[in-house]
Design a protein around this motif. Structure first.
Motif, PDB file in Angstrom:
ATOM      1  N   GLN A 362       0.851  -1.195   0.000  1.00 46.53           N
ATOM      2  CA  GLN A 362       0.000   0.000   0.000  1.00 46.53           C
ATOM      3  C   GLN A 362       0.887   1.246   0.000  1.00 46.53           C
ATOM      4  OE1 GLN A 362      -2.658   0.165   3.337  1.00 46.53           O
ATOM      5  NE2 GLN A 362      -3.770   1.953   2.561  1.00 46.53           N
ATOM      6  N   ALA A 363       0.629   2.174  -0.911  1.00 46.18           N
ATOM      7  CA  ALA A 363       1.447   3.385  -1.057  1.00 46.18           C
ATOM      8  C   ALA A 363       0.731   4.570  -0.421  1.00 46.18           C
ATOM      9  CB  ALA A 363       1.722   3.657  -2.529  1.00 46.18           C
ATOM     10  N   VAL A 364       1.370   5.220   0.576  1.00 44.30           N
ATOM     11  CA  VAL A 364       0.729   6.313   1.314  1.00 44.30           C
ATOM     12  C   VAL A 364       1.785   7.317   1.778  1.00 44.30           C
ATOM     13  CG1 VAL A 364      -1.219   4.947   2.163  1.00 44.30           C
ATOM     14  CG2 VAL A 364       0.922   5.025   3.485  1.00 44.30           C
ATOM     15  N   TYR A 365       1.302   8.511   2.124  1.00 46.67           N
ATOM     16  CA  TYR A 365       2.093   9.472   2.894  1.00 46.67           C
ATOM     17  C   TYR A 365       1.743   9.247   4.360  1.00 46.67           C
ATOM     18  CZ  TYR A 365       2.622  11.806  -1.608  1.00 46.67           C
ATOM     19  OH  TYR A 365       2.900  12.087  -2.916  1.00 46.67           O
ATOM     20  N   LEU A 366       2.739   9.283   5.242  1.00 45.53           N
ATOM     21  CA  LEU A 366       2.524   9.056   6.668  1.00 45.53           C
ATOM     22  C   LEU A 366       2.480  10.399   7.395  1.00 45.53           C
ATOM     23  CD1 LEU A 366       4.903   6.023   7.313  1.00 45.53           C
ATOM     24  CD2 LEU A 366       2.415   5.998   7.113  1.00 45.53           C
ATOM     25  N   TYR A 367       1.318  10.705   7.993  1.00 49.24           N
ATOM     26  CA  TYR A 367       1.080  12.015   8.612  1.00 49.24           C
ATOM     27  C   TYR A 367       0.774  11.835  10.088  1.00 49.24           C
ATOM     28  CZ  TYR A 367      -1.310  16.438   9.615  1.00 49.24           C
ATOM     29  OH  TYR A 367      -1.687  17.641  10.154  1.00 49.24           O
ATOM     30  N   ASN A 368       1.572  12.497  10.941  1.00 55.14           N
ATOM     31  CA  ASN A 368       1.394  12.394  12.383  1.00 55.14           C
ATOM     32  C   ASN A 368       0.377  13.429  12.860  1.00 55.14           C
ATOM     33  OD1 ASN A 368       2.426  13.272  15.358  1.00 55.14           O
ATOM     34  ND2 ASN A 368       2.728  11.083  14.985  1.00 55.14           N
ATOM     35  N   VAL A 369      -0.716  12.957  13.457  1.00 53.22           N
ATOM     36  CA  VAL A 369      -1.825  13.840  13.831  1.00 53.22           C
ATOM     37  C   VAL A 369      -1.415  14.836  14.900  1.00 53.22           C
ATOM     38  CG1 VAL A 369      -4.156  13.912  14.802  1.00 53.22           C
ATOM     39  CG2 VAL A 369      -3.528  12.097  13.188  1.00 53.22           C
ATOM     40  N   ILE A 386       3.159  18.373   2.424  1.00 58.33           N
ATOM     41  CA  ILE A 386       3.066  17.070   1.771  1.00 58.33           C
ATOM     42  C   ILE A 386       3.808  17.038   0.440  1.00 58.33           C
ATOM     43  CG2 ILE A 386       0.915  17.521   0.515  1.00 58.33           C
ATOM     44  CD1 ILE A 386       0.057  14.643   1.249  1.00 58.33           C
ATOM     45  N   THR A 387       3.996  18.197  -0.190  1.00 59.11           N
ATOM     46  CA  THR A 387       4.714  18.220  -1.464  1.00 59.11           C
ATOM     47  C   THR A 387       6.191  17.897  -1.298  1.00 59.11           C
ATOM     48  OG1 THR A 387       5.149  20.594  -1.318  1.00 59.11           O
ATOM     49  CG2 THR A 387       3.109  19.923  -2.408  1.00 59.11           C
ATOM     50  N   GLN A 388       6.691  17.962  -0.064  1.00 59.13           N
ATOM     51  CA  GLN A 388       8.092  17.645   0.207  1.00 59.13           C
ATOM     52  C   GLN A 388       8.263  16.263   0.843  1.00 59.13           C
ATOM     53  OE1 GLN A 388       9.282  20.880   2.709  1.00 59.13           O
ATOM     54  NE2 GLN A 388       9.014  22.426   1.121  1.00 59.13           N
ATOM     55  N   ALA A 389       7.156  15.556   1.009  1.00 60.86           N
ATOM     56  CA  ALA A 389       7.203  14.255   1.675  1.00 60.86           C
ATOM     57  C   ALA A 389       7.211  13.127   0.646  1.00 60.86           C
ATOM     58  CB  ALA A 389       5.992  14.105   2.599  1.00 60.86           C
ATOM     59  N   PRO A 390       7.916  12.017   0.948  1.00 63.38           N
ATOM     60  CA  PRO A 390       7.938  10.877   0.028  1.00 63.38           C
ATOM     61  C   PRO A 390       6.765   9.925   0.279  1.00 63.38           C
ATOM     62  CG  PRO A 390       9.439  10.465   1.828  1.00 63.38           C
ATOM     63  CD  PRO A 390       8.857  11.838   2.078  1.00 63.38           C
ATOM     64  N   ILE A 391       6.460   9.137  -0.731  1.00 64.14           N
ATOM     65  CA  ILE A 391       5.503   8.041  -0.603  1.00 64.14           C
ATOM     66  C   ILE A 391       6.181   6.873   0.126  1.00 64.14           C
ATOM     67  CG2 ILE A 391       4.447   6.172  -1.937  1.00 64.14           C
ATOM     68  CD1 ILE A 391       2.582   8.347  -2.047  1.00 64.14           C
ATOM     69  N   TRP A 392       5.466   6.271   1.089  1.00 63.81           N
ATOM     70  CA  TRP A 392       5.959   5.098   1.805  1.00 63.81           C
ATOM     71  C   TRP A 392       5.118   3.883   1.408  1.00 63.81           C
ATOM     72  CZ3 TRP A 392      10.306   5.242   4.824  1.00 63.81           C
ATOM     73  CH2 TRP A 392      10.796   6.516   5.140  1.00 63.81           C
ATOM     74  N   HIS A 393       5.756   2.716   1.396  1.00 60.59           N
ATOM     75  CA  HIS A 393       5.073   1.473   1.039  1.00 60.59           C
ATOM     76  C   HIS A 393       5.005   0.579   2.269  1.00 60.59           C
ATOM     77  CE1 HIS A 393       5.111   2.090  -3.375  1.00 60.59           C
ATOM     78  NE2 HIS A 393       6.167   2.849  -3.084  1.00 60.59           N
ATOM     79  N   ILE A 394       3.791   0.090   2.546  1.00 63.38           N
ATOM     80  CA  ILE A 394       3.592  -0.852   3.648  1.00 63.38           C
ATOM     81  C   ILE A 394       3.619  -2.259   3.049  1.00 63.38           C
ATOM     82  CG2 ILE A 394       2.053  -1.578   5.516  1.00 63.38           C
ATOM     83  CD1 ILE A 394       0.822   1.239   5.414  1.00 63.38           C
TER      84      ILE A 394
END
Length: 747
Positions: A362-369, A386-394
């Motif tokens: 699963q490809a997502v951006y990880l955002y800490n609430v 978010i434009t500076q954040a990479p996609i992470w894969h689970i």
């Protein structure tokens, strides 16, 4: 003769905030009524070197020690924003005196000769502008830009303005609550010769044109050492009146408003000079004019408005121990109240919705609430955009790893050096994922944390340690280990939403017929989120489309006029004409039209339209460029001009119509108005007739409009001009209803 400085400027782009900035800056709701007060001050700090190349250049200037005292005055006074001039060779002393209480703009250097051999004095020009911008800590500023004056005068005389790279600067200050004010600071040409006055006039025009082009909808403050007086410089006609006539801003001078009852000193009258003996007395400046000015501009369509609460010429507190002034100019301190409505799109924090946990690549951006950080390729949390954040894969199911295509992985272990983002090998195989406190969030956990003796589950989290954000493992469950999984679709939806919102906001005030519905749409979409974003994006796009289309009705008479608020594509079936001459000698008077051959009609140009097929035609906005036609006597407006704003005492306003005398330009009644998106002809009161016939000057393929033959007599006069009740034998001068005058012989 004392050297003075000028400043230069390029205007900032029109949008309030870019989409990228909005992603990382929290903002208020879309429409919020807010208020604040702040103080501003233009101040010439007299920073020329006391000695230069062995010459006593400015021996009476404040120098190093005096500049520190000027800075200490600034701190003590509590002024929020200052536009300084002549900040040359003592900038370091200025910083010392400010004691870290202010943020500073760019300092462009001192006046100093280089060591590269002989200097060509006739080409000598120091690269400094002497300007400085100060903003008190607690506020923020951005968008600094600078441009040189187009014209200066005086190299080694007349103020030596050409020795410095003078110009003006632009800044945008955020006073909190999304209250943003634009600032223009400058130092204009000195001295009073004809050439100096001409250079200064050019600078007022240059600044005026930049401000007109920057129709941002934000209030503006213009301040600095203008070296100008209303009694000597035609500031009203060079600067103020053209901006007001453009229709987007009002312009006021605080000194004129607060000290002169709104009455400007008359151009050419005797200068209102502060007596030399009274220069240390604040009260002496109230009735007299100085060159340090503060002007403010409010957008006419509403939004945030500025009101000056007070103006103080603070000579009393700007003194040395011996009772003389700290510098050769006194501080002009103006307190403003900013009040009105602000608009802003939803923040990213309120927009995101957590995706369902799927795993299996699963490809997502990880955002800490809790912390509002995204996990990025950094060993500590630093990215909020978010434009500076990479996609992470689970990867995986019940047991899983998290990594990205850049080769970075998430790691969580027993020791601090094992927490966070690592490169290469060393990823943690997590064995716990459960719902978080926040709706839609997830916790990323690990049981058997490093030893079989510790079977508790710890969670990947963001914490603060010694004032710095870190990644760590936590047993306590709170929002700091709540992670939202943000999909690429959510990211793109937010970027699209913010971009459209800011574009729609930039249009507010350019179409008075659409401003009310646009305001409603801005309010309605202020709290957008991912679930409703598709509908909100459509509402904004539809509103933008409406703003970029203008319908013009061509009546059965086959004619109309228009003036577009942007460059527009000429629709098929429509011919466009400019007016090149108003012929008073013709009988009747005539307006000579010339064909306009371009496919794109320029913004703000008044034109006549013709079509063999009457109906409603749509002009569509385009980014294509188009030059304004030469020799066009038509004026245009894309805002309704009320009759009370028209100078009927001195002018006639001629609008196209089809009345008793046929198609032509008829004089506007004094109790009427000029509609929006129309063109008109402005004529001197003594020169214009009641009506002017339309005549074509070239082969247009349009049949010439002829006058009807049923014009009626409206007045009979004798050859000497005496009015008669009827025609008599001999020559009669007859004025006709079509505006013509005829000589008739009765036998």
């Amino acid at each position: 003769m004392k050297l003075t400085i000028k400043n230069v400027f390029r205007k900032a782009r029109r949008a309030l905030l870019t989409a990228a900035a909005m992603l990382s800056v929290a903002s208020a709701s879309a429409q919020t009524t807010v208020q604040t007060t702040f103080k501003v001050c233009p101040l010439n700090v007299d920073g020329l070197p006391q000695k230069f190349a062995g010459i006593n250049l400015n021996p009476d200037g404040p120098g190093s020690e005096g500049t520190q005292k000027i800075a200490q005055y600034i701190v003590k006074s509590g002024i929020d924003v200052l536009g300084l001039s002549e900040d040359f060779n003592y900038n370091g002393d200025l910083k010392v005196g400010l004691d870290g209480q202010y943020q500073m703009g760019t300092w462009r250097g001192r006046i100093a000769l280089n060591n590269e051999g002989n200097v060509d004095l006739m080409k000598l020009r120091f690269p400094t502008d002497g300007l400085q911008f100060l903003v008190k800590n607690g506020y923020s500023f951005d968008a600094e830009s600078w441009a040189p004056w187009n014209q200066n005068y005086g190299h080694f005389s007349d103020g030596a303005d050409e020795l410095i790279t003078k110009g003006y600067r632009y800044y945008r200050v955020n006073f909190g609550q999304n209250i943003v004010v634009e600032f223009y600071i400058m130092h204009m040409d000195a001295e009073t010769s004809d050439a100096d006055n001409k250079a200064r006039a050019s600078q007022w025009k240059q600044l005026r044109d930049a401000i007109i082009a920057n129709n941002s909808g934000l209030p503006k403050i213009v301040m600095g050492d203008t070296n100008s007086r209303y009694t000597r410089d035609d500031i009203l006609n060079l600067f103020t009146n053209p901006i007001v006539a453009d229709g987007n801003y009002t312009v006021s001078d605080v000194w004129v408003e607060k000290c002169k009852g709104g009455l400007y000193p008359e151009l050419g009258s005797e200068a209102l000079v502060v007596p030399e003996a009274d220069r240390t007395k604040s009260s002496a400046y109230v009735a007299n004019e100085i060159v340090d000015k503060v002007l403010y501009l409010n957008p006419t369509h509403g939004g945030m408005q500025l009101t000056p609460n007070s103006i103080v010429f603070d000579a009393d507190n700007y003194l040395k121990a011996d009772g003389t002034l700290l510098g050769d100019h006194v501080p002009v301190v103006v307190e403003f109240r900013a009040e009105g409505t602000t608009y802003a799109p939803a923040t990213s924090d309120s927009f995101w919705r957590g995706e369902t946990w799927v795993g299996n690549d699963q490809a997502v951006y990880l955002y800490n609430v809790g912390s509002h950080y995204f996990v990025s390729n950094d060993f500590a949390p630093v990215v909020t955009n978010i434009t500076q954040a990479p996609i992470w894969h689970i990867y995986g199911g019940d047991q899983f790893t998290i990594s990205n295509e850049d080769g970075y992985r998430l790691q969580m272990g027993q020791f601090k050096q094992q927490q966070g983002v690592v490169s290469g090998t060393g990823a943690t195989t997590f064995n716990n994922h459960e719902p978080g406190i926040t709706a839609g969030s997830h916790r990323i956990g690990l049981k058997d944390f490093g030893t079989f003796l510790d079977t508790r589950t710890h969670f990947f989290t963001v914490a603060t340690e010694k004032g710095k954000k870190i990644y760590t493992a936590a047993e306590t469950k709170d929002v700091y280990n709540d992670w939202l999984l943000i999909s690429e679709e959510q990211k793109q939806a937010y970027l699209t939403y913010v971009g459209l919102y800011n574009k729609a906001l930039s249009l507010l005030g350019t179409r008075e017929d659409l401003d009310a519905p646009l305001s409603s749409v801005l309010q309605d979409t202020q709290n957008s989120n991912y679930s409703r974003s598709a509908d909100d994006i459509k509402k904004l796009q539809d509103m933008i489309t409406e703003y970029e289309r203008l319908n013009v009705k061509i009546t059965d008479a086959k004619f109309a006029t228009t003036c577009l608020p942007w460059n527009g594509i000429v629709p098929a079936g429509v011919k466009v004409f400019t007016a090149t001459k108003y012929d008073d000698k013709a009988t009747p008077c005539s307006v000579i039209l010339k064909s306009y051959e371009g496919d794109v009609l320029p913004q703000g140009v008044g034109v006549v339209l013709f079509s063999e097929t009457p109906g409603t035609y749509t002009f569509t906005r385009t980014d294509a460029e188009a030059a304004a036609p030469a020799d066009n006597i038509l004026s245009g407006t894309y805002k309704r001009i009320a009759g009370g704003n028209l100078d009927f005492e001195n002018h006639n306003y001629m609008l196209l119509g089809n009345k008793t005398a046929g198609v032509g330009f008829y004089r506007l009644a004094e109790d009427s108005y000029i509609p929006a998106y129309r063109a008109y002809i402005l004529r001197d009161k003594t020169a214009a007739s009641l009506m002017a016939k339309v005549v074509f000057s070239d082969a247009t393929g349009v049949a010439q409009v002829e006058m009807p033959t049923n014009a009626k007599a409206t007045g009979v006069y004798g050859i000497a001009g005496d009015k008669r009740s009827k025609m008599v034998r001999g020559i009669n001068i007859v004025r006709m209803s079509d505006g013509s005058v005829r000589k008739l012989l009765v036998k």
